[in-house]
Structures are given as C-alpha cells and as structure tokens.
Design a protein around this motif. Structure first.
Motif, PDB file in Angstrom:
ATOM      1  N   GLY A  28     -11.370  38.803 -26.840  1.00  0.00           N
ATOM      2  CA  GLY A  28     -10.572  37.784 -26.168  1.00  0.00           C
ATOM      3  C   GLY A  28     -10.097  38.318 -24.833  1.00  0.00           C
ATOM      4  O   GLY A  28     -10.000  39.527 -24.631  1.00  0.00           O
ATOM      5  N   GLU A  35      -4.509  32.827 -22.106  1.00  0.00           N
ATOM      6  CA  GLU A  35      -5.745  33.005 -22.877  1.00  0.00           C
ATOM      7  C   GLU A  35      -6.860  32.157 -22.254  1.00  0.00           C
ATOM      8  O   GLU A  35      -6.688  30.954 -22.041  1.00  0.00           O
ATOM      9  CB  GLU A  35      -5.511  32.566 -24.321  1.00  0.00           C
ATOM     10  CG  GLU A  35      -6.735  32.633 -25.189  1.00  0.00           C
ATOM     11  CD  GLU A  35      -7.134  34.059 -25.515  1.00  0.00           C
ATOM     12  OE1 GLU A  35      -8.305  34.255 -25.850  1.00  0.00           O
ATOM     13  OE2 GLU A  35      -6.284  34.950 -25.442  1.00  0.00           O
ATOM     14  N   LYS A  36      -7.988  32.783 -21.957  1.00  0.00           N
ATOM     15  CA  LYS A  36      -9.148  32.079 -21.396  1.00  0.00           C
ATOM     16  C   LYS A  36     -10.293  32.128 -22.397  1.00  0.00           C
ATOM     17  O   LYS A  36     -10.595  33.177 -22.952  1.00  0.00           O
ATOM     18  CB  LYS A  36      -9.592  32.726 -20.077  1.00  0.00           C
ATOM     19  CG  LYS A  36      -8.578  32.624 -18.966  1.00  0.00           C
ATOM     20  CD  LYS A  36      -8.398  31.196 -18.531  1.00  0.00           C
ATOM     21  CE  LYS A  36      -7.438  31.115 -17.372  1.00  0.00           C
ATOM     22  NZ  LYS A  36      -7.198  29.742 -16.972  1.00  0.00           N
ATOM     23  N   THR A  37     -10.932  30.988 -22.610  1.00  0.00           N
ATOM     24  CA  THR A  37     -12.036  30.914 -23.566  1.00  0.00           C
ATOM     25  C   THR A  37     -13.392  30.758 -22.880  1.00  0.00           C
ATOM     26  O   THR A  37     -14.418  30.798 -23.545  1.00  0.00           O
ATOM     27  CB  THR A  37     -11.833  29.731 -24.527  1.00  0.00           C
ATOM     28  OG1 THR A  37     -11.742  28.529 -23.764  1.00  0.00           O
ATOM     29  CG2 THR A  37     -10.576  29.913 -25.355  1.00  0.00           C
ATOM     30  N   ASN A  38     -13.413  30.575 -21.573  1.00  0.00           N
ATOM     31  CA  ASN A  38     -14.673  30.362 -20.853  1.00  0.00           C
ATOM     32  C   ASN A  38     -15.042  31.528 -19.944  1.00  0.00           C
ATOM     33  O   ASN A  38     -15.683  31.357 -18.918  1.00  0.00           O
ATOM     34  CB  ASN A  38     -14.607  29.059 -20.049  1.00  0.00           C
ATOM     35  CG  ASN A  38     -13.479  29.059 -19.030  1.00  0.00           C
ATOM     36  OD1 ASN A  38     -12.555  29.850 -19.103  1.00  0.00           O
ATOM     37  ND2 ASN A  38     -13.567  28.147 -18.075  1.00  0.00           N
ATOM     38  N   ARG A  77     -10.472  40.439 -31.118  1.00  0.00           N
ATOM     39  CA  ARG A  77      -9.896  39.392 -31.962  1.00  0.00           C
ATOM     40  C   ARG A  77      -9.713  39.863 -33.400  1.00  0.00           C
ATOM     41  O   ARG A  77      -8.826  39.409 -34.092  1.00  0.00           O
ATOM     42  CB  ARG A  77     -10.776  38.148 -31.937  1.00  0.00           C
ATOM     43  CG  ARG A  77     -10.837  37.503 -30.575  1.00  0.00           C
ATOM     44  CD  ARG A  77     -11.642  36.225 -30.616  1.00  0.00           C
ATOM     45  NE  ARG A  77     -11.944  35.734 -29.294  1.00  0.00           N
ATOM     46  CZ  ARG A  77     -11.140  34.939 -28.604  1.00  0.00           C
ATOM     47  NH1 ARG A  77     -10.003  34.560 -29.097  1.00  0.00           N
ATOM     48  NH2 ARG A  77     -11.483  34.537 -27.404  1.00  0.00           N
TER      49      ARG A  77
END
Length: 87
Positions: A28, A35-38, A77
């Motif tokens: 992550g 928090e960035k998911t891309n 994670r």
C-alpha cells in the motif's frame, strides 16, 4: 530483518523495479498522508509517485500516468508471516 518495502517499486513487468513477489504480498502507498489505490510506481528517496490517470491508455495500451511529488509512505498490507507462500 526489517519489514519495509523497497525504496522504489513498479507494477509494470517491463520495469527493472518490478518485483512480482512483493506485489503479490500487497504493498500500500500513502501519498501526502492519503491512501492511494492507483499507484503505478513510487520512489521514496526522490519523493514521487506515478498515478494512473483514469482509464486513459497510450497507443501501446499502457495506462497514462501523472507524476506527482510529495511525501511517500509505502507499507505492506499483510505481515510477512501471513503470506500464502511463506514457509
């Protein structure tokens, strides 16, 4: 051994900074505390992330990316002991 992600990591298999085992474990990224998911690629020492720009693709089918500068905090994670292939 410390349980910290590498200084630089990429999701692109053609990159020299790609590590499939680490990506399978789950990394992550917090960029500027969010928090960035891309995230396609990051570098902690240089302080940047490369984010996918929506669903846009270049002429080769790769995601279009935007490079942003700021504080980068990668983390795993799941702990190392809980990974499926750890033995």
């Amino acid at each position: 051994m410390t349980d910290t992600p590498p200084d630089r990591l990429s999701t692109d298999p053609r990159s020299p900074f790609h590590d499939a085992a680490l990506l399978e474990r789950g990394v992550g990224v917090r960029f500027k505390g969010v928090e960035k998911t891309n995230v396609e690629e990051y570098c902690v020492s240089e302080g940047w992330v490369r984010l996918a720009a929506g669903n846009a693709r270049d002429r080769f089918g790769n995601p279009m990316t935007v490079k942003l500068k700021g504080s980068v905090e990668p983390y795993f994670r799941t702990p190392e002991a809980e990974t499926p292939n750890a033995g």
